[in-house]
Design an enzyme around this catalytic site. Sequence first.
Site: not given
Length: 452
Positions: A81, A83, A223, A263, A392, A394
């Site tokens: 990632w 970010d 999703h 998710n 990791e 959320d």
Amino acid sequence: MTKPPWGRVPVRVRPILATAAVSVLVGGVLAGTGAANAVDPPHRVANPYVGAQVYVNPEWADRAAAEPGGDAVAGQPTAVWLDRIATIEGDDERMGLRGHLDAAVAQDADLVQLTLYDLPARDCGRRSPQGELSIGDLARYQAEFIDPIVEILAAPDYADLRIVAFVEPNSLPDLVVNTGNRYWATPACDEALARGTYQHGTGYALARLGTLPNVYSYLDISHHAEVGWPEDSGPLTALLLEAATTAGSTVADVHGFVANTANYSVLHEEYFRADDVINGQPVYQSRWVDWNPFIDEVPYVRHLRGELTEAGFSPDAGVVIDTSRNGWGGPNRPTGPATSGDLNRYVDGSRIDRRAGVGNWCNQAGAGLGQRPVAEPEPGIDAYVWVKPPGESDGTSGTPNTGQPYEPLCDPNYLPPRGSAYDTGAMPAAPPLGEWFPAHFRQLLTNAWPPL
């Protein structure tokens, strides 16, 4: 040709960042070819995961292997990632992009998975997880985030690596479900939609990445439990097409789509169907399903892929699904359909997805590791992948007025401003976004499905 899952790496690795030498894991292998000969120009493939030895992030592998039982999955490939702007170069604590690419070369890997996640006003301006760029920082995003990434990926040393880029997950779906009069709408999301910030940022990223023949860009389609309803999937399709044809991008720059990113939605509900009828009541009228035509991920992605190709995306566009945390094994997993004649009890007793609310997404209690990464697991799916590195966090599970960044759905004790108490399903004592959360990782191991 048989395509076995990526095997686990049996050896822990600690990257040596001060030198060019890197301790490596023998990466998990999909049956097929190795890296292309260095003198050959890179060539496009229909599915980048087929035949690929996929990079294992040594930093994640080291943390996973340090947990009890973590050796069982420490060799699985996960996405890296990016970010924040600072993650491109890295620091003394974390590897930068070049470090990961060099480690991939040292592993004899063929494919590296990157998640680009730093749009201005990211995640609709919520404080947790909060992005570093404000709504007016589109030029910075382009010049200081996307351009340096592309420059590094373009280096000749990495020409033989297939780079799968998951481009700005959550962003375009947010513009559908978090704007206007929606319950979770934010002023920042309304402004991002009005300005076209996410569309222009995503389009610019796609256009720049599209200049590199070895990069495969996948756009996020969320999703089923967020945008499965027709009133949501139609606007999402339009936004995806707008982003893919903005700021120099074309639909040819989109290789495919990624679903369920970070998710918990299950691939298939095995014990009830969306068209079941209980005592004259269709399942879609239950509290859990809430009039959604989809109850699981694979049917949703196949449907939405059809909508996207009809809208103008390539009919060859593939789909990958994040299965890092959607296993839902353990003692609470049902073993067959419920026998209750009550609609809601039937659904709640039959469903594999054990979330208190189908839209809950933060550090979910009871979740387990899902299907291990594998190419072409079923028709129409490029791969099951672990986009979100298991373990990791959320987001922080703090409460309001504590001085911490606050996200209601990460608060185990959230009390909505209107209505009754809401069960977020979030675990307590979670650290900030992206930090290691041992309790969650250990739970994922315990509840893995298929079991470890």
